[in-house]
Write a protein that holds these residues in place. Structure first.
Motif, short mmCIF file in Angstrom:
data_model
loop_
_atom_site.label_atom_id
_atom_site.label_comp_id
_atom_site.label_asym_id
_atom_site.label_seq_id
_atom_site.Cartn_x
_atom_site.Cartn_y
_atom_site.Cartn_z
N SER A 125 0.87 -1.33 -0.10
CA SER A 125 0.07 -0.17 0.02
C SER A 125 0.81 1.35 -0.01
O SER A 125 1.57 1.53 1.07
CB SER A 125 -1.09 -0.11 1.28
OG SER A 125 -1.92 1.16 1.25
N GLU A 126 0.74 1.83 -1.01
CA GLU A 126 1.61 3.08 -1.35
C GLU A 126 0.90 4.38 -1.12
O GLU A 126 -0.24 4.41 -1.48
CB GLU A 126 2.31 3.03 -2.66
CG GLU A 126 3.41 1.80 -2.67
CD GLU A 126 4.02 1.62 -4.11
OE1 GLU A 126 3.49 2.37 -5.17
OE2 GLU A 126 5.04 1.05 -3.93
N MET A 130 -5.02 5.69 2.47
CA MET A 130 -5.29 4.70 3.33
C MET A 130 -5.04 4.82 4.71
O MET A 130 -5.16 3.79 5.52
CB MET A 130 -5.26 3.10 2.71
CG MET A 130 -5.74 3.19 1.20
SD MET A 130 -7.90 3.38 1.31
CE MET A 130 -8.12 1.79 2.16
N ILE A 139 -4.55 1.64 7.17
CA ILE A 139 -3.26 0.79 6.47
C ILE A 139 -2.19 1.90 6.27
O ILE A 139 -2.12 2.71 5.50
CB ILE A 139 -3.85 0.80 5.02
CG1 ILE A 139 -5.18 -0.07 5.03
CG2 ILE A 139 -2.98 -0.38 4.20
CD1 ILE A 139 -5.24 -1.60 6.00
N SER A 141 1.18 3.61 4.98
CA SER A 141 2.02 3.31 3.61
C SER A 141 3.18 2.58 4.10
O SER A 141 3.99 2.66 5.10
CB SER A 141 2.47 4.95 3.52
OG SER A 141 3.13 4.64 2.23
N VAL A 145 -0.43 -5.95 2.02
CA VAL A 145 -1.62 -6.24 2.15
C VAL A 145 -1.99 -7.60 1.26
O VAL A 145 -1.63 -7.64 0.17
CB VAL A 145 -2.56 -5.06 1.69
CG1 VAL A 145 -4.21 -5.74 1.81
CG2 VAL A 145 -2.20 -3.96 2.38
N LEU A 161 -9.29 -3.94 -4.18
CA LEU A 161 -8.62 -3.51 -5.23
C LEU A 161 -9.53 -3.13 -6.34
O LEU A 161 -10.23 -4.15 -6.61
CB LEU A 161 -7.45 -4.22 -5.44
CG LEU A 161 -6.47 -3.81 -6.47
CD1 LEU A 161 -5.68 -2.71 -5.87
CD2 LEU A 161 -5.40 -5.01 -6.81
N PHE A 172 -6.36 1.07 -4.61
CA PHE A 172 -7.09 0.44 -3.20
C PHE A 172 -7.77 1.49 -2.50
O PHE A 172 -7.29 2.29 -1.96
CB PHE A 172 -5.55 -0.13 -2.62
CG PHE A 172 -5.71 -0.67 -1.24
CD1 PHE A 172 -6.90 -1.56 -0.96
CD2 PHE A 172 -4.86 -0.54 -0.30
CE1 PHE A 172 -7.29 -2.19 0.10
CE2 PHE A 172 -5.06 -1.03 0.99
CZ PHE A 172 -6.12 -1.96 1.38
N ALA A 204 -9.45 -7.25 0.12
CA ALA A 204 -8.41 -7.35 0.97
C ALA A 204 -8.77 -8.10 2.04
O ALA A 204 -9.84 -8.03 2.74
CB ALA A 204 -8.09 -5.67 1.54
#
Length: 211
Positions: A125-126, A130, A139, A141, A145, A161, A172, A204
């Protein structure tokens, strides 16, 4: 009590609660791993419903077999792990099966308790869309996931996703369904809600760590 104890417990709800407490998991912890509300999970534990569409996810999150969870008989502890390859967002946008990915000896694989065979993969997760410490799904960075591509019909509130149809790229986000309308909502309120047409790629199922 042994993790492989096969003594039956009286009900599905009691077995879920008994195993959850063995793992020192709160009701909210388990509901987040499964991807359902803690209120719905509490209803199951109190045996107000006889079954649930989340049986597979609950069994996986608790590390037990579906047979034991449903009947109280047979082997209790899940005896296998599956593996999820770490793929890129570009690969995820066109994902159909692990078998169709261009993987090599440098591919990183994560052991999981999920038995989704060729439909399980991992992503990083970039960005911060989130991130929201006030949200139970927060979530950070850089988190890994795990996704289940076999579930393309998630409930409202689950993290998904999705492929944006106009841009042909994946994102995401949290799925929100209101009547006949559905949209993608970032957990971080600083980011805009996505109302464009999209297609669910995967749901997810687990947050497994950080970079």
């Amino acid at each position: 009590m042994s993790l492989n104890d096969t003594r039956p417990h009286e009900s599905l709800g009691q077995r879920i609660k008994q195993r959850r407490l063995e793992l020192n998991m709160s009701l909210r912890d388990l509901s987040e791993k499964v991807g359902m509300s803690h209120t719905a999970l509490n209803t199951i534990e109190k045996d107000k419903v006889e079954n649930s569409r989340y049986i597979i996810e609950i069994a996986d999150a608790l590390g037990v077999t579906q047979q034991w969870l449903l009947t109280g008989s047979g082997m209790k502890e899940k005896q296998f792990f599956s593996f999820a390859p770490l793929i890129t967002m570009e690969q995820a946008a066109s994902f159909t099966s692990i078998n169709d990915l261009d993987l090599d000896e440098n591919t990183r694989w994560f052991p999981t308790v999920y038995d989704y065979k060729d439909q399980c993969f991992a992503l990083v997760s970039e960005g911060t869309s989130m991130e929201n410490p006030a949200d139970p799904h927060h979530i950070p960075s850089g988190s890994y996931v795990i996704f289940n591509a076999a579930n393309k019909n998630p409930d409202s509130g689950q993290l998904v996703l999705a492929k944006l149809d106009k841009l042909d790229e994946a994102t995401f986000k949290k799925l929100v369904i209101e009547g006949t309308n559905r949209y993608l909502e970032p957990l971080n309120p600083r980011y805009p809600i996505i109302t464009d047409d999209f297609t669910i790629i995967a749901t997810a199922v687990s947050l497994i760590g950080m970079l």
